[in-house]
Design an enzyme around this catalytic site. Structure first.
Site, short mmCIF file in Angstrom:
data_model
loop_
_atom_site.label_atom_id
_atom_site.label_comp_id
_atom_site.label_asym_id
_atom_site.label_seq_id
_atom_site.Cartn_x
_atom_site.Cartn_y
_atom_site.Cartn_z
N ALA A 1 0.83 -1.21 0.00
CA ALA A 1 0.00 0.00 0.00
C ALA A 1 0.86 1.26 0.00
CB ALA A 1 -0.94 -0.01 1.20
N LEU B 1 3.88 1.49 -1.31
CA LEU B 1 4.43 1.62 -2.66
C LEU B 1 3.37 2.07 -3.65
CD1 LEU B 1 6.63 -1.61 -2.73
CD2 LEU B 1 7.41 0.76 -2.53
N LEU B 2 2.15 1.58 -3.47
CA LEU B 2 1.05 1.96 -4.35
C LEU B 2 0.71 3.43 -4.18
CD1 LEU B 2 -1.18 0.89 -6.30
CD2 LEU B 2 -2.55 0.47 -4.27
N ASP B 3 0.85 3.95 -2.99
CA ASP B 3 0.52 5.34 -2.72
C ASP B 3 1.63 6.28 -3.20
OD1 ASP B 3 -1.42 7.07 -1.77
OD2 ASP B 3 -0.37 7.35 0.13
N ALA B 4 2.82 5.77 -3.41
CA ALA B 4 3.93 6.63 -3.84
C ALA B 4 3.79 7.06 -5.30
CB ALA B 4 5.26 5.91 -3.64
#
Length: 81
Positions: free
Chosen positions: A57, A59-62
């Site tokens: 999550a 990494l996905l938000d970055a």
């Protein structure tokens, strides 16, 4: 600044932020659903799966944050103007 460049810049900023938000929402929905499925199948692995889910999550938000940074660059310090 040329008005045509300003219009296309605003369009690019809107597309960057909008597409990033949409893709992140879809990604989080898939991630949460798969986490719930896997926890329901093997409840004893719940804590390990939760740790891995939070890493993914983050990494996905970055990715949309990078898009927002590029959008702000285009909006406030347009290299094309």
């Amino acid at each position: 600044m040329d008005p045509v460049i300003a219009q296309y810049t605003l369009l690019a900023v809107a597309l960057l932020i909008g597409a990033g938000a949409l893709a992140t929402g879809i990604g989080f929905a898939i991630l949460g659903g798969k986490f719930l499925e896997s926890t329901a199948r093997q409840p004893e692995l719940g804590s390990q799966l939760q740790t891995k889910m939070f890493i993914v999550a983050g990494l996905l938000d970055a990715v949309p944050m990078i898009g927002v940074g590029i959008a702000m660059l285009l909006l406030f310090a347009n290299p094309f103007a």
